[in-house]
Motif scaffolding. Sequence first.
Motif, mmCIF file in Angstrom:
data_model
loop_
_atom_site.group_PDB
_atom_site.id
_atom_site.type_symbol
_atom_site.label_atom_id
_atom_site.label_comp_id
_atom_site.label_asym_id
_atom_site.label_seq_id
_atom_site.Cartn_x
_atom_site.Cartn_y
_atom_site.Cartn_z
ATOM 1 N N ILE A 11 0.723 -0.859 -0.455
ATOM 2 C CA ILE A 11 0.274 -0.327 0.035
ATOM 3 C C ILE A 11 0.737 1.444 0.143
ATOM 4 N N ASP A 12 1.965 1.043 0.558
ATOM 5 C CA ASP A 12 3.127 2.484 0.847
ATOM 6 C C ASP A 12 3.554 2.669 -0.523
ATOM 7 N N VAL A 13 3.772 1.879 -1.161
ATOM 8 C CA VAL A 13 4.158 1.949 -2.457
ATOM 9 C C VAL A 13 3.364 2.591 -3.672
ATOM 10 N N LEU A 14 2.032 1.997 -3.151
ATOM 11 C CA LEU A 14 1.308 2.039 -4.556
ATOM 12 C C LEU A 14 0.791 3.434 -4.210
ATOM 13 N N ASN A 15 0.779 3.679 -2.868
ATOM 14 C CA ASN A 15 0.825 5.664 -2.489
ATOM 15 C C ASN A 15 1.796 6.187 -3.136
ATOM 16 N N MET A 16 2.771 5.694 -3.202
ATOM 17 C CA MET A 16 3.829 6.846 -3.713
ATOM 18 C C MET A 16 4.089 6.740 -4.506
ATOM 19 N N GLN A 17 3.779 5.826 -5.626
ATOM 20 C CA GLN A 17 3.731 5.570 -7.079
ATOM 21 C C GLN A 17 2.101 7.278 -7.341
ATOM 22 N N VAL A 18 1.129 6.581 -6.901
ATOM 23 C CA VAL A 18 0.280 7.958 -6.972
ATOM 24 C C VAL A 18 1.152 9.249 -7.149
ATOM 25 N N GLU A 19 1.660 9.260 -5.979
ATOM 26 C CA GLU A 19 2.010 10.784 -5.333
ATOM 27 C C GLU A 19 3.491 11.003 -7.228
ATOM 28 N N ALA A 20 4.045 9.784 -6.704
ATOM 29 C CA ALA A 20 4.599 10.323 -7.994
ATOM 30 C C ALA A 20 3.951 10.743 -9.467
ATOM 31 N N LEU A 21 3.027 10.171 -9.501
ATOM 32 C CA LEU A 21 2.616 10.049 -11.159
ATOM 33 C C LEU A 21 1.877 11.542 -10.815
ATOM 34 N N VAL A 22 1.414 11.720 -10.214
ATOM 35 C CA VAL A 22 0.414 13.380 -9.864
ATOM 36 C C VAL A 22 1.083 14.548 -9.977
ATOM 37 N N ALA A 23 2.521 14.274 -9.376
ATOM 38 C CA ALA A 23 3.577 15.429 -9.774
ATOM 39 C C ALA A 23 4.013 15.112 -11.381
ATOM 40 N N ALA A 24 4.110 14.469 -11.640
ATOM 41 C CA ALA A 24 4.831 14.183 -13.278
ATOM 42 C C ALA A 24 3.822 14.195 -13.932
ATOM 43 N N ARG A 25 2.302 14.515 -13.792
ATOM 44 C CA ARG A 25 1.507 15.260 -15.114
ATOM 45 C C ARG A 25 1.991 16.244 -14.951
ATOM 46 N N GLU A 26 1.823 17.169 -13.013
ATOM 47 C CA GLU A 26 2.111 18.239 -13.251
ATOM 48 C C GLU A 26 2.714 19.428 -13.311
ATOM 49 N N VAL A 27 4.910 18.659 -14.090
ATOM 50 C CA VAL A 27 5.591 19.487 -13.616
ATOM 51 C C VAL A 27 5.677 19.590 -15.030
ATOM 52 N N ASP A 28 6.088 21.019 -16.052
ATOM 53 C CA ASP A 28 6.519 21.391 -16.554
ATOM 54 C C ASP A 28 7.437 21.419 -17.571
ATOM 55 N N ILE A 29 7.707 21.342 -18.551
ATOM 56 C CA ILE A 29 8.533 20.731 -19.654
ATOM 57 C C ILE A 29 9.487 20.898 -19.443
ATOM 58 N N ASP A 30 10.304 21.839 -18.584
ATOM 59 C CA ASP A 30 12.165 21.815 -18.775
ATOM 60 C C ASP A 30 12.021 21.455 -17.240
ATOM 61 N N MET A 31 11.590 20.881 -16.460
ATOM 62 C CA MET A 31 11.497 19.673 -15.067
ATOM 63 C C MET A 31 11.362 19.096 -15.491
ATOM 64 N N ALA A 32 11.046 18.223 -16.299
ATOM 65 C CA ALA A 32 10.610 17.173 -16.495
ATOM 66 C C ALA A 32 12.247 15.940 -17.732
ATOM 67 N N GLU A 33 12.617 17.956 -18.711
ATOM 68 C CA GLU A 33 13.330 17.492 -19.230
ATOM 69 C C GLU A 33 14.870 17.240 -18.352
ATOM 70 N N ALA A 34 14.839 18.189 -17.119
ATOM 71 C CA ALA A 34 15.627 17.907 -16.171
ATOM 72 C C ALA A 34 15.780 16.516 -15.347
ATOM 73 N N ILE A 35 15.102 16.180 -14.635
ATOM 74 C CA ILE A 35 14.651 14.822 -14.069
ATOM 75 C C ILE A 35 14.562 14.153 -14.790
ATOM 76 N N MET A 36 14.585 13.843 -16.250
ATOM 77 C CA MET A 36 15.285 12.657 -17.323
ATOM 78 C C MET A 36 16.495 12.741 -17.815
ATOM 79 N N ARG A 37 16.887 13.748 -17.558
ATOM 80 C CA ARG A 37 18.159 13.889 -18.001
ATOM 81 C C ARG A 37 18.921 13.442 -16.758
ATOM 82 N N ALA A 38 18.587 13.174 -15.452
ATOM 83 C CA ALA A 38 19.571 12.685 -14.629
ATOM 84 C C ALA A 38 19.793 11.213 -14.888
ATOM 85 N N GLU A 39 18.053 10.926 -15.443
ATOM 86 C CA GLU A 39 18.533 9.583 -15.073
ATOM 87 C C GLU A 39 18.908 8.474 -16.322
ATOM 88 N N VAL A 40 18.343 9.698 -17.786
ATOM 89 C CA VAL A 40 18.830 9.059 -18.998
ATOM 90 C C VAL A 40 20.247 9.524 -20.220
#
Length: 276
Positions: A143-172
């Motif tokens: 349940i804790d993992v699922l709640n964290m996934q929901v929180e992360a997905l909601v935050a990912a949907r709301e971030v602007d394109i610059d922040m999205a690029e910054a986060i994904m650059r740290a990953e890929v």
Amino acid sequence: MAKKKETKPVAVEETVIEEKIMVEEPKVRERVKPKNEWEIKDRVYYLKSNKKPISRSIKSTNIYYFDEELGYERELKYCQNQKTPFVDEMKGDQRLAHIVFRGGILLVPKEKTVLQKLLSLYHPHKDTLYYEYKPAKRAEEEIDVLNMQVEALVAAREVDIDMAEAIMRAEVGSEVSKLSSKELRRDLLIFARNNPKLFLELADDDNVLLRNFGIRAVENGILRLSSDQRNFLWGSNGRQIMTVPFDEHPYTALAHWFKTDEGMEIFRNIEKRLNN
């Protein structure tokens, strides 16, 4: 003589008041189960790290448990003919028994309470070499993992394109520059679902945007990182703008430097060039 009148007796009605005495029935007190009472049930134990050898023995003797109430270590031993795993409480002969996992699993029936208590409460290898399977606890963790996934997905949907690029650059890395905005959004949501904790940490990191800004400046030739990764230079004339401190990542150091008075001026200069 005049006749004497006979006086008839007057009937008096007697009123009997019955007093009802309410007798309370004694309440049956429910037995409160002590918090520390051992629950009699079958228990399952698994080796850690999903290891599944054909057989794996763990120590059943020469092991110790520190008793905080008594203030000293007590020797443990698993003997089938004893009612306790503590040696100082045993009586009579001690028939030592082995503790063996088969295929990474050990099923202990409810009748073997001594072995269950040894494994669940006292054994020094508990939660390091093996663990007890607890469905309720596992459900709580899921349940804790699922709640964290929901929180992360909601935050990912709301971030602007610059922040999205910054986060994904740290990953890929630099591959993010080749993605379209739709691809970037898709990959960001997938990343948030699969790695919610890391995503939320990156989303809360003030330096993520600044690191991405520095990387974009280098990719566009506005800045240049020296071959030894010790200095950032202007791409146009090779003039040094900052030195990377020892044992620090170049772009992390650049992000911190952008927050200084001198760095803010360079930041605004680079921002104008990127937007042109």
